[in-house]
Every structure is written in structure tokens, then in C-alpha cells.
Design an enzyme around this catalytic site. Structure first.
Site, PDB file in Angstrom:
ATOM      1  N   ASN A   7     -19.116  20.025 -12.448  1.00 47.25           N
ATOM      2  CA  ASN A   7     -18.085  18.445 -12.177  1.00 47.25           C
ATOM      3  C   ASN A   7     -18.965  17.524 -11.114  1.00 47.25           C
ATOM      4  OD1 ASN A   7     -16.796  16.592 -11.361  1.00 47.25           O
ATOM      5  ND2 ASN A   7     -15.372  17.475 -12.383  1.00 47.25           N
ATOM      6  N   HIS A  10     -17.759  14.467  -7.046  1.00 52.06           N
ATOM      7  CA  HIS A  10     -17.506  14.232  -5.864  1.00 52.06           C
ATOM      8  C   HIS A  10     -18.426  14.019  -5.029  1.00 52.06           C
ATOM      9  CE1 HIS A  10     -13.045  14.996  -5.785  1.00 52.06           C
ATOM     10  NE2 HIS A  10     -13.732  16.224  -6.426  1.00 52.06           N
ATOM     11  N   HIS A  43     -14.874  13.206 -14.350  1.00 49.31           N
ATOM     12  CA  HIS A  43     -13.844  12.605 -14.870  1.00 49.31           C
ATOM     13  C   HIS A  43     -13.868  10.808 -14.827  1.00 49.31           C
ATOM     14  CE1 HIS A  43      -8.776  13.086 -14.442  1.00 49.31           C
ATOM     15  NE2 HIS A  43      -9.869  12.190 -15.031  1.00 49.31           N
ATOM     16  N   ARG A  45     -11.896   8.151 -13.905  1.00 52.96           N
ATOM     17  CA  ARG A  45     -10.686   8.313 -14.309  1.00 52.96           C
ATOM     18  C   ARG A  45      -9.951   6.350 -13.977  1.00 52.96           C
ATOM     19  NH1 ARG A  45      -7.528  12.296 -10.314  1.00 52.96           N
ATOM     20  NH2 ARG A  45      -6.210  10.953 -10.999  1.00 52.96           N
ATOM     21  N   ARG A  49     -12.022   5.449  -8.829  1.00 54.80           N
ATOM     22  CA  ARG A  49     -11.987   6.092  -7.718  1.00 54.80           C
ATOM     23  C   ARG A  49     -13.301   7.251  -7.261  1.00 54.80           C
ATOM     24  NH1 ARG A  49      -7.886  10.589  -7.156  1.00 54.80           N
ATOM     25  NH2 ARG A  49      -5.857   9.115  -7.371  1.00 54.80           N
ATOM     26  N   GLU A  70     -13.645  13.421 -18.581  1.00 58.10           N
ATOM     27  CA  GLU A  70     -12.205  14.130 -19.510  1.00 58.10           C
ATOM     28  C   GLU A  70     -12.245  12.753 -18.115  1.00 58.10           C
ATOM     29  OE1 GLU A  70     -12.560  16.615 -14.871  1.00 58.10           O
ATOM     30  OE2 GLU A  70     -13.163  17.699 -16.340  1.00 58.10           O
ATOM     31  N   THR A 101      -6.564  16.672 -10.239  1.00 54.22           N
ATOM     32  CA  THR A 101      -5.308  16.920 -11.602  1.00 54.22           C
ATOM     33  C   THR A 101      -4.981  17.951 -11.390  1.00 54.22           C
ATOM     34  OG1 THR A 101      -7.277  16.280 -12.987  1.00 54.22           O
ATOM     35  CG2 THR A 101      -5.564  17.259 -14.132  1.00 54.22           C
ATOM     36  N   GLU A 151      -9.147  22.980 -22.659  1.00 52.84           N
ATOM     37  CA  GLU A 151      -9.652  24.079 -21.105  1.00 52.84           C
ATOM     38  C   GLU A 151      -8.521  24.357 -20.563  1.00 52.84           C
ATOM     39  OE1 GLU A 151     -13.052  21.531 -19.517  1.00 52.84           O
ATOM     40  OE2 GLU A 151     -11.902  21.932 -17.628  1.00 52.84           O
ATOM     41  N   HIS A 190     -11.044  24.291 -13.197  1.00 55.90           N
ATOM     42  CA  HIS A 190      -9.526  23.678 -11.974  1.00 55.90           C
ATOM     43  C   HIS A 190      -9.850  25.292 -10.859  1.00 55.90           C
ATOM     44  CE1 HIS A 190      -7.480  21.353 -10.026  1.00 55.90           C
ATOM     45  NE2 HIS A 190      -7.858  20.422 -10.774  1.00 55.90           N
TER      46      HIS A 190
HETATM   47  N1  PXP Z   1     -11.438  20.623 -15.423  1.00 54.97           N
HETATM   48  C1  PXP Z   1     -10.380  19.271 -14.891  1.00 54.97           C
HETATM   49  C2  PXP Z   1     -10.468  19.122 -16.607  1.00 54.97           C
HETATM   50  C3  PXP Z   1     -10.316  19.162 -14.139  1.00 54.97           C
HETATM   51  O1  PXP Z   1      -9.843  17.906 -14.460  1.00 54.97           O
HETATM   52  C4  PXP Z   1     -11.670  19.753 -13.219  1.00 54.97           C
HETATM   53  C5  PXP Z   1     -11.409  18.423 -12.157  1.00 54.97           C
HETATM   54  O2  PXP Z   1     -11.927  16.810 -12.198  1.00 54.97           O
HETATM   55  C6  PXP Z   1     -12.053  20.783 -13.162  1.00 54.97           C
HETATM   56  C7  PXP Z   1     -12.379  20.675 -14.646  1.00 54.97           C
HETATM   57  C8  PXP Z   1     -13.428  20.784 -11.783  1.00 54.97           C
HETATM   58  O3  PXP Z   1     -12.311  21.273 -10.930  1.00 54.97           O
HETATM   59  P1  PXP Z   1     -12.192  21.563  -9.811  1.00 54.97           P
HETATM   60  O4  PXP Z   1     -13.551  20.847  -9.293  1.00 54.97           O
HETATM   61  O5  PXP Z   1     -11.321  22.283  -8.652  1.00 54.97           O
HETATM   62  O6  PXP Z   1     -13.781  22.319  -9.996  1.00 54.97           O
END
Ligand code: PXP
Length: 243
Positions: A7, A10, A43, A45, A49, A70, A101, A151, A190
Site C-alpha cells: 500500500n 503514505h 486507498h 479516500r 487526503r 480500497e 481505517t 480481507e 492493517h
Molecule cells: N488493508 C486495509 C483495508 C487498509 O485500510 C489499510 C490501511 O490503508 C491496510 C490494509 C494497510 O494497513 P497498514 O498501513 O497499517 O499496513
């Protein structure tokens, strides 16, 4: 076989801090792909953001890995997904004031609107998973809504300490086994990092893990020395060349 979904949200968070075009989450995604990521996750959003619509469109053009979007299960986001055409969509709950999330989707309470979203996306050939807590009621609801998979929210396990840690891990194990038994593809994500991922990655039914924050955080630390060395060399060379 277990897939790694990286992901890159960031990377975009850092870019948006200056509202310019670096660091580019698409370039980061291509590096992740070259390093073995089978899936790139973003994601989009509702408040935009970090990731922007244009980032998803560029990823769609340039990625060979699967593109997993996402998003909140709203009519507006559904239209956006149908235009951007990711390979996969993971439906997540979204609240504007949250930092990330928080908790899984309530597929039991929100079944009616979600059913429509799941079916419209699936009709367009997009594989749909629901981000849910490792709770039997949520798995049953996800199956009933016609999702391809779930998930499992691993955040509670990741935050647990002491005896709670094993209980939360066991909840993820049990949920993985029952979701797979219902014919759902099982993903997890997550809060996962190098210190807590091993027992989750060992769960046989889990075929994909989506990890963001810890990988981006590690990339900054691994890359800091090189970035400083490069800048130091540049400014030292400028001085010795007598500019
Ligand atoms: N899975 C989902 C559904 C999420 O919303 C997120 C955060 O955007 C992640 C995985 C990844 O989480 P993390 O950034 O804590 O690794």
C-alpha cells in the site's frame, strides 16, 4: 503461495504535505513491483487526503502487478471505480476524522447498500473483497452479499499484548479457516510489520497480505543514508569546484 500487496498511500501523504509532484506513489509502486510485490494497493479516500484519482489512473496504465483499490462503498466511489477499472476493490468503512481505517466494515448492518455495490463492481469484472473483523457474523454476511473474498482486519491482533495477543491471533486463524470453508478468498491487513507478520503469514488459508505504513516507514529509514550521502556529495562538490 501468498501474495504481498504493498500500500503506497503514505508516499502520497508525503507528497501532499507540499502539494508538489514528489515523492510519486506511482514510481514507488513500480519499485515495489520490481522488488516482488504482486499487488499494489491504494486507498482513494473521499477527502482525497493522499492518493488522487490521477494516481490511480497512472497506476492502471503502468502496473503489471494487480491493482487493488480500497474505497468506501458509496455510489460516488462505485462510479469512480467503474471508470478507473482496478483489478480488485476492497470495500472499507470510512470516516473523515479518522487517521486510518479503524475497524472492519459492518457487513451485517450495511448489507442492503453493499449488495448493490458488490454486484455492480463484479458485473464489471472487478474482484471484490470486504474488509471485515475476524467475526463469524461478518464472514457469513460477506458471503451472503456475494463478495469474492474478505480481507481480515489484523489491527486488533497487531495492537494486542500479553494473553490477548494469542486470543486475537486465534480469532484470525479461526476466521481464515471458516471464510475459506465458505469459498471466500482470504486476505489480511492493517498494522502488520516485520515484528508481527510471521504468525499471520503462516496461516495457510490467507493468500494475500496488504501492508502499507510499516513498509513506507522502513523505506524512509533504509533510504535516509543514501539520500544524505548524495546531497552531501553534491554540496561538497559545488564548494570544491569553486562555484
Ligand atoms: N488493508 C486495509 C483495508 C487498509 O485500510 C489499510 C490501511 O490503508 C491496510 C490494509 C494497510 O494497513 P497498514 O498501513 O497499517 O499496513
Amino acid at each position: 503461495m501468498i501474495r504481498l500487496g504493498v500500500n503506497v498511500d503514505h508516499v502520497a501523504t508525503v507528497r501532499q504535505a507540499r502539494m508538489i509532484d514528489i515523492p510519486d506513489p506511482v514510481e514507488a509502486a513500480l519499485l515495489a513491483e520490481r522488488s516482488g510485490a504482486e499487488v499494489i494497493t491504494v486507498h482513494l479516500r473521499e477527502d482525497r487526503r493522499h492518493i488522487q484519482d490521477g494516481d490511480v489512473a497512472r497506476l492502471r496504465q503502468r502496473l503489471r502487478a494487480r491493482l487493488n483499490l480500497e474505497m468506501a462503498g458509496t455510489p460516488e466511489m462505485t462510479r469512480t471505480a467503474l471508470t478507473l477499472k482496478p483489478d480488485d476493490v476492497c470495500l472499507v468503512p470510512e470516516r473523515r476524522e479518522e487517521l486510518t481505517t479503524e475497524g472492519g466494515l459492518d457487513a451485517v448492518t450495511h448489507g442492503k447498500p453493499l449488495r448493490e455495490v458488490v454486484s455492480r463492481l463484479r458485473e464489471a469484472g472487478i474482484r471484490v473483497s470486504l474488509f471485515v473483523d475476524p467475526d463469524p457474523k461478518q464472514l457469513e454476511a460477506s458471503r451472503e452479499l456475494g463478495a469474492d473474498g474478505v480481507e481480515l482486519h489484523t489491527g486488533t491482533y497487531c495492537n494486542a499484548q500479553g494473553p490477548r495477543l494469542e486470543q486475537e491471533l486465534e480469532a484470525v486463524r479461526r476466521a481464515s479457516s471458516s471464510a475459506a470453508g465458505m469459498g471466500l478468498e482470504v486476505h489480511g491487513g492493517h498494522g502488520l510489520n516485520a515484528g508481527n507478520v510471521t504468525p499471520i503469514a503462516a496461516i495457510e488459508e490467507i493468500v494475500e497480505l496488504n501492508i502499507g505504513h510499516s513498509i513506507v516507514a522502513r523505506a524512509i529509514m533504509v533510504g535516509m543514508a543514501r539520500a544524505v550521502e548524495e546531497m552531501k556529495a553534491l554540496i561538497t562538490a559545488a564548494r570544491s569546484a569553486g562555484w
